[in-house]
Design a protein around this motif. Structure first.
Motif, PDB file in Angstrom:
ATOM      1  N   MET A   1       8.368  18.658  41.253  1.00  0.00           N
ATOM      2  CA  MET A   1       7.471  19.002  39.481  1.00  0.00           C
ATOM      3  C   MET A   1       8.258  18.943  38.587  1.00  0.00           C
ATOM      4  N   TYR A   2       7.864  18.731  37.549  1.00  0.00           N
ATOM      5  CA  TYR A   2       8.664  19.034  36.510  1.00  0.00           C
ATOM      6  C   TYR A   2       9.516  19.760  36.177  1.00  0.00           C
ATOM      7  N   TYR A  82       3.139  25.384  23.788  1.00  0.00           N
ATOM      8  CA  TYR A  82       2.015  23.937  23.713  1.00  0.00           C
ATOM      9  C   TYR A  82       0.532  24.816  22.810  1.00  0.00           C
ATOM     10  N   HIS A 104      -4.069  17.035  29.670  1.00  0.00           N
ATOM     11  CA  HIS A 104      -3.015  15.813  31.088  1.00  0.00           C
ATOM     12  C   HIS A 104      -2.201  15.185  30.701  1.00  0.00           C
ATOM     13  N   PHE A 114       4.176  11.815  36.837  1.00  0.00           N
ATOM     14  CA  PHE A 114       3.821  12.990  35.965  1.00  0.00           C
ATOM     15  C   PHE A 114       2.600  12.725  37.601  1.00  0.00           C
ATOM     16  N   LYS A 115       2.304  14.060  38.070  1.00  0.00           N
ATOM     17  CA  LYS A 115       0.897  13.764  39.111  1.00  0.00           C
ATOM     18  C   LYS A 115      -0.148  15.070  38.379  1.00  0.00           C
ATOM     19  N   PRO A 117      -3.353  16.989  38.292  1.00  0.00           N
ATOM     20  CA  PRO A 117      -4.624  17.216  38.541  1.00  0.00           C
ATOM     21  C   PRO A 117      -5.364  16.785  38.098  1.00  0.00           C
ATOM     22  N   PHE A 119      -9.563  17.775  37.132  1.00  0.00           N
ATOM     23  CA  PHE A 119     -11.308  18.954  36.857  1.00  0.00           C
ATOM     24  C   PHE A 119     -12.515  18.509  36.820  1.00  0.00           C
ATOM     25  N   TYR A 133     -11.901  20.383  41.648  1.00  0.00           N
ATOM     26  CA  TYR A 133     -10.263  20.683  41.348  1.00  0.00           C
ATOM     27  C   TYR A 133      -9.863  20.043  42.275  1.00  0.00           C
ATOM     28  N   SER A 135      -5.926  18.273  43.458  1.00  0.00           N
ATOM     29  CA  SER A 135      -5.077  17.801  43.103  1.00  0.00           C
ATOM     30  C   SER A 135      -4.540  16.740  45.081  1.00  0.00           C
ATOM     31  N   ARG A 137      -1.438  17.731  45.123  1.00  0.00           N
ATOM     32  CA  ARG A 137      -0.546  18.553  46.619  1.00  0.00           C
ATOM     33  C   ARG A 137      -1.718  19.280  47.079  1.00  0.00           C
ATOM     34  N   ILE A 147      -4.802  30.737  36.237  1.00  0.00           N
ATOM     35  CA  ILE A 147      -5.377  30.118  35.139  1.00  0.00           C
ATOM     36  C   ILE A 147      -6.285  30.099  34.346  1.00  0.00           C
TER      37      ILE A 147
HETATM   38  C1  HEM Z   1      -0.962  23.128  26.917  1.00  0.00           C
HETATM   39  C2  HEM Z   1      -0.339  22.416  28.492  1.00  0.00           C
HETATM   40  C3  HEM Z   1      -0.257  22.187  29.511  1.00  0.00           C
HETATM   41  C4  HEM Z   1       0.768  21.631  29.947  1.00  0.00           C
HETATM   42  C5  HEM Z   1       1.966  21.256  28.537  1.00  0.00           C
HETATM   43  C6  HEM Z   1       0.804  21.266  31.577  1.00  0.00           C
HETATM   44  C7  HEM Z   1       1.812  20.991  31.991  1.00  0.00           C
HETATM   45  C8  HEM Z   1       1.819  20.588  33.341  1.00  0.00           C
HETATM   46  C9  HEM Z   1       3.424  20.009  34.146  1.00  0.00           C
HETATM   47  C10 HEM Z   1       3.897  19.521  33.708  1.00  0.00           C
HETATM   48  C11 HEM Z   1       2.556  19.526  35.051  1.00  0.00           C
HETATM   49  C12 HEM Z   1       3.629  19.387  36.571  1.00  0.00           C
HETATM   50  C13 HEM Z   1       3.158  17.686  37.325  1.00  0.00           C
HETATM   51  C14 HEM Z   1       3.907  17.362  37.292  1.00  0.00           C
HETATM   52  O1  HEM Z   1       5.435  17.132  37.642  1.00  0.00           O
HETATM   53  O2  HEM Z   1       3.507  16.017  38.546  1.00  0.00           O
HETATM   54  C15 HEM Z   1       1.374  20.493  35.430  1.00  0.00           C
HETATM   55  C16 HEM Z   1       0.797  20.180  36.655  1.00  0.00           C
HETATM   56  C17 HEM Z   1      -0.429  21.900  36.941  1.00  0.00           C
HETATM   57  N1  HEM Z   1      -1.163  21.452  35.821  1.00  0.00           N
HETATM   58 FE1  HEM Z   1      -1.073  21.631  33.733  1.00  0.00          FE
HETATM   59  N2  HEM Z   1      -0.343  21.406  32.063  1.00  0.00           N
HETATM   60  C18 HEM Z   1      -0.775  22.380  30.655  1.00  0.00           C
HETATM   61  C19 HEM Z   1      -2.258  23.755  31.438  1.00  0.00           C
HETATM   62  C20 HEM Z   1      -2.741  23.522  32.736  1.00  0.00           C
HETATM   63  C21 HEM Z   1      -4.146  24.165  32.129  1.00  0.00           C
HETATM   64  C22 HEM Z   1      -4.720  25.012  31.386  1.00  0.00           C
HETATM   65  C23 HEM Z   1      -4.622  23.965  33.463  1.00  0.00           C
HETATM   66  C24 HEM Z   1      -5.533  24.791  34.219  1.00  0.00           C
HETATM   67  C25 HEM Z   1      -5.823  24.391  34.888  1.00  0.00           C
HETATM   68  C26 HEM Z   1      -3.080  23.196  34.162  1.00  0.00           C
HETATM   69  C27 HEM Z   1      -3.432  23.278  35.529  1.00  0.00           C
HETATM   70  C28 HEM Z   1      -2.413  22.450  36.268  1.00  0.00           C
HETATM   71  C29 HEM Z   1      -2.469  22.577  37.680  1.00  0.00           C
HETATM   72  C30 HEM Z   1      -3.298  23.109  38.947  1.00  0.00           C
HETATM   73  C31 HEM Z   1      -1.144  22.117  38.291  1.00  0.00           C
HETATM   74  C32 HEM Z   1      -0.597  21.604  39.535  1.00  0.00           C
HETATM   75  C33 HEM Z   1      -0.617  20.090  39.867  1.00  0.00           C
HETATM   76  C34 HEM Z   1      -1.328  19.939  41.142  1.00  0.00           C
HETATM   77  O3  HEM Z   1      -2.422  20.863  40.756  1.00  0.00           O
HETATM   78  O4  HEM Z   1      -1.380  18.724  41.732  1.00  0.00           O
HETATM   79  N3  HEM Z   1      -2.017  22.983  33.824  1.00  0.00           N
HETATM   80  N4  HEM Z   1       1.083  20.758  34.560  1.00  0.00           N
END
Ligand code: HEM
Length: 186
Positions: A1-2, A82, A104, A114-115, A117, A119, A133, A135, A137, A147
């Motif tokens: 991940m980032y 953000y 996203h 970037f991968k 999720p 919703f 949800y 993902s 992952r 969250i």
């Molecule tokens: C402003 C806000 C946000 C930014 C900048 C952001 C950015 C990111 C980044 C960079 C990743 C990594 C993905 C990767 O490296 O492939 C990520 C993953 C994720 N984000 Fe966000 N995100 C934000 C808000 C949210 C919110 C509000 C949720 C609400 C549920 C969320 C849920 C997730 C989840 C669950 C992941 C894990 C990856 C997965 O489940 O496969 N994010 N996000």
């Protein structure tokens, strides 16, 4: 991940428990010291190593550590880094959740490789909804639960998670999360 995710984890531990605890976690995790460049994508193994080390140093189950991290992400880190993006995502919990994929999407030009999720929200009554949800992952559902709790705090609109139902899938992880909103009338 980032690396952004890794820096958020680091900030949480340092703010809540101090530099010493973070040092211990990095030593236990054995991750390279350059794993914290926010705009660089790292192998998920690095993220996993940090989370497992945090769980063992803090003597918390991995799921509890991830949930605490989700809460911190939503209530502290994302608003600081953000804020404007969050403000444009919605004015109430349901609208916010419906726009999460757009959020996203909007940052995908900055976070290439970037991968994120996905919703999907199905509203079942005035004060209840089910969020699907999806993902790439495994194991991050507790992060989502943290969250969601943080989202309830953001809107001062208590979100209660009433059911979490795993959905069988070939890769990654999927689940249906049912929530009820305590103050649906505002
Ligand atoms: C402003 C806000 C946000 C930014 C900048 C952001 C950015 C990111 C980044 C960079 C990743 C990594 C993905 C990767 O490296 O492939 C990520 C993953 C994720 N984000 Fe966000 N995100 C934000 C808000 C949210 C919110 C509000 C949720 C609400 C549920 C969320 C849920 C997730 C989840 C669950 C992941 C894990 C990856 C997965 O489940 O496969 N994010 N996000």
């Amino acid at each position: 991940m980032y690396g952004l995710i890794h820096t958020a984890l680091r900030d949480m531990v340092i703010e809540e428990l101090g530099d010493h605890t973070w040092l211990e976690i990095t030593e236990v995790s054995n991750v390279p010291s350059d794993s914290f460049l926010t705009m660089r994508s790292y192998d998920d193994e690095v993220t996993l190593a940090l989370v497992s080390a945090a769980s063992s140093v803090l003597k918390l189950p991995v799921a509890d550590a991830l949930e605490a991290f989700g809460l911190y992400w939503m209530t502290t880190f994302a608003p600081k880094e953000y804020g404007a993006l969050l403000d444009h995502t919605g004015n109430d919990p349901i609208q916010f959740l419906e726009n999460l994929d757009d959020l996203h999407d909007r940052i995908s030009t900055a976070f290439t490789d970037f991968k994120p999720p996905s919703f999907r929200v199905a509203i079942s009554s005035q004060n209840a909804a089910t969020i699907k949800y999806v993902s790439n992952r495994k194991g991050l559902t507790p992060f989502v639960l943290g969250i969601l709790k943080g989202l309830g705090q953001r809107f001062d609109n208590g979100i209660e998670i009433t059911k979490i139902e795993p959905v069988a899938c070939e890769r990654g992880e999927q689940c249906d999360i049912t929530i009820s909103l305590e103050n649906a009338d505002g």
